[in-house]
Design a protein around this motif. Structure first.
Motif, mmCIF file in Angstrom:
data_model
loop_
_atom_site.group_PDB
_atom_site.id
_atom_site.type_symbol
_atom_site.label_atom_id
_atom_site.label_comp_id
_atom_site.label_asym_id
_atom_site.label_seq_id
_atom_site.Cartn_x
_atom_site.Cartn_y
_atom_site.Cartn_z
ATOM 1 N N HIS A 5 0.853 -1.183 0.000
ATOM 2 C CA HIS A 5 0.000 0.000 0.000
ATOM 3 C C HIS A 5 0.888 1.232 0.000
ATOM 4 N N LEU A 6 0.470 2.249 -0.721
ATOM 5 C CA LEU A 6 1.218 3.494 -0.721
ATOM 6 C C LEU A 6 0.818 4.327 0.482
ATOM 7 N N ILE A 7 1.795 5.036 1.010
ATOM 8 C CA ILE A 7 1.490 5.995 2.071
ATOM 9 C C ILE A 7 1.368 7.339 1.387
ATOM 10 N N GLU A 8 0.208 7.959 1.514
ATOM 11 C CA GLU A 8 -0.030 9.227 0.855
ATOM 12 C C GLU A 8 -0.232 10.306 1.913
ATOM 13 N N LEU A 9 0.578 11.345 1.816
ATOM 14 C CA LEU A 9 0.472 12.470 2.745
ATOM 15 C C LEU A 9 -0.207 13.634 2.032
ATOM 16 N N LYS A 10 -1.020 14.384 2.785
ATOM 17 C CA LYS A 10 -1.698 15.542 2.192
ATOM 18 C C LYS A 10 -0.696 16.636 1.858
ATOM 19 N N SER A 11 0.365 16.713 2.664
ATOM 20 C CA SER A 11 1.387 17.734 2.436
ATOM 21 C C SER A 11 2.703 17.256 3.029
ATOM 22 N N PRO A 12 3.815 17.882 2.621
ATOM 23 C CA PRO A 12 5.110 17.486 3.180
ATOM 24 C C PRO A 12 5.291 17.964 4.624
ATOM 25 N N ILE A 13 4.447 18.868 5.059
ATOM 26 C CA ILE A 13 4.509 19.352 6.443
ATOM 27 C C ILE A 13 3.396 18.641 7.198
ATOM 28 N N VAL A 14 3.784 17.804 8.162
ATOM 29 C CA VAL A 14 2.813 16.947 8.827
ATOM 30 C C VAL A 14 2.552 17.399 10.260
ATOM 31 N N THR A 15 1.299 17.300 10.643
ATOM 32 C CA THR A 15 0.898 17.642 12.008
ATOM 33 C C THR A 15 1.425 16.574 12.966
ATOM 34 N N ASN A 16 1.325 16.851 14.249
ATOM 35 C CA ASN A 16 1.767 15.880 15.258
ATOM 36 C C ASN A 16 0.992 14.567 15.129
ATOM 37 N N GLU A 17 -0.293 14.657 14.820
ATOM 38 C CA GLU A 17 -1.131 13.471 14.687
ATOM 39 C C GLU A 17 -0.714 12.642 13.474
ATOM 40 N N GLU A 18 -0.474 13.316 12.347
ATOM 41 C CA GLU A 18 -0.026 12.616 11.138
ATOM 42 C C GLU A 18 1.355 11.997 11.360
ATOM 43 N N PHE A 19 2.207 12.743 12.066
ATOM 44 C CA PHE A 19 3.556 12.240 12.334
ATOM 45 C C PHE A 19 3.507 10.984 13.205
ATOM 46 N N ALA A 20 2.636 10.980 14.202
ATOM 47 C CA ALA A 20 2.507 9.812 15.085
ATOM 48 C C ALA A 20 2.134 8.572 14.267
ATOM 49 N N LYS A 21 1.286 8.748 13.254
ATOM 50 C CA LYS A 21 0.909 7.619 12.393
ATOM 51 C C LYS A 21 2.115 7.108 11.600
ATOM 52 N N LEU A 22 2.931 8.035 11.106
ATOM 53 C CA LEU A 22 4.133 7.640 10.366
ATOM 54 C C LEU A 22 5.122 6.911 11.272
ATOM 55 N N LYS A 23 5.259 7.419 12.475
ATOM 56 C CA LYS A 23 6.226 6.859 13.424
ATOM 57 C C LYS A 23 5.839 5.444 13.861
ATOM 58 N N HIS A 24 4.544 5.200 13.970
ATOM 59 C CA HIS A 24 4.063 3.903 14.453
ATOM 60 C C HIS A 24 3.300 3.173 13.352
ATOM 61 N N LEU A 25 3.893 3.130 12.176
ATOM 62 C CA LEU A 25 3.254 2.497 11.022
ATOM 63 C C LEU A 25 2.896 1.052 11.305
ATOM 64 N N ASN A 26 1.705 0.696 10.870
ATOM 65 C CA ASN A 26 1.269 -0.682 11.023
ATOM 66 C C ASN A 26 0.678 -1.150 9.693
ATOM 67 N N GLN A 27 1.494 -1.006 8.655
ATOM 68 C CA GLN A 27 1.058 -1.425 7.320
ATOM 69 C C GLN A 27 2.058 -2.422 6.765
ATOM 70 N N PRO A 28 1.580 -3.411 6.038
ATOM 71 C CA PRO A 28 2.516 -4.374 5.446
ATOM 72 C C PRO A 28 3.489 -3.658 4.505
ATOM 73 N N GLY A 29 4.746 -4.011 4.603
ATOM 74 C CA GLY A 29 5.740 -3.434 3.700
ATOM 75 C C GLY A 29 6.365 -2.145 4.173
ATOM 76 N N TYR A 30 5.950 -1.638 5.323
ATOM 77 C CA TYR A 30 6.517 -0.385 5.828
ATOM 78 C C TYR A 30 7.023 -0.556 7.246
ATOM 79 N N LYS A 31 8.269 -0.169 7.444
ATOM 80 C CA LYS A 31 8.864 -0.184 8.778
ATOM 81 C C LYS A 31 9.647 1.102 8.946
#
Length: 177
Positions: A5-31
């Protein structure tokens, strides 16, 4: 493959909430892994140089272990630990990975209190940063709301306005290149 699955961000500047999702990714193929961009103040320039070398070494090792998102973080600054300037950390690692031939296998994310202006964001993106969490800018907005310097606005709206303005500025800079 279908499992990717692709990770799609709305913008290159991410909020704390969006960043937390990136930091704790739980998607196949992403670590992801977080690499501190700090060095011991007492060690001076030699300490900064060693820290840069360590970041590059740890990043290379992480990529070999299947990590595909590297988060560079300056959290943990105190009287003993200074932050490597964000642009130096990002660009140094970016070029190290290019020389090594592994740059295309990994995304770079920055969690930093340093960037706050369009110019900062533009340079970081230009040097390979895929996402930036300017946490201190967001904390400053909260502080301004608490002090009454920003009136009739809540945290979520203030952050949204800040990100929107910053992205608009980055797009303007990119369009002139």
């Amino acid at each position: 493959p279908e499992s990717c699955h692709l990770i799609e961000l709305k913008s290159p500047i991410v909020t704390n909430e969006e960043f937390a999702k990136l930091k704790h990714l739980n998607q196949p193929g992403y670590k992801s892994v977080t690499l501190p961009i700090l060095y011991k103040v007492e060690k001076g320039a030699k300490g900064l140089e060693k820290a840069m070398n360590d970041i590059c070494k740890h990043a290379s090792k992480a990529i070999k272990e299947g990590i595909n998102i590297l988060i560079l973080s300056d959290r943990g600054i105190d009287k003993d630990n200074a932050a490597i300037p964000a642009l130096l950390a990002v660009s140094g690692l970016h070029h190290h990975l290019i020389r090594e031939g592994s740059r295309t296998r990994v995304g770079l994310v920055l969690e930093s209190g340093e960037p706050r202006e369009v110019h900062h964001f533009s340079l970081l993106i230009g040097y390979g940063c895929g996402a930036i969490n300017p946490y201190l800018a967001f904390e400053t907005l909260d502080d301004m709301i608490r002090q009454g310097l920003l009136k009739d606005i809540d945290h979520k709206s203030a952050v949204k306005n800040y990100v929107k303005a910053a992205v608009k500025g980055v797009v303007k800079v990119a369009s002139k290149m």
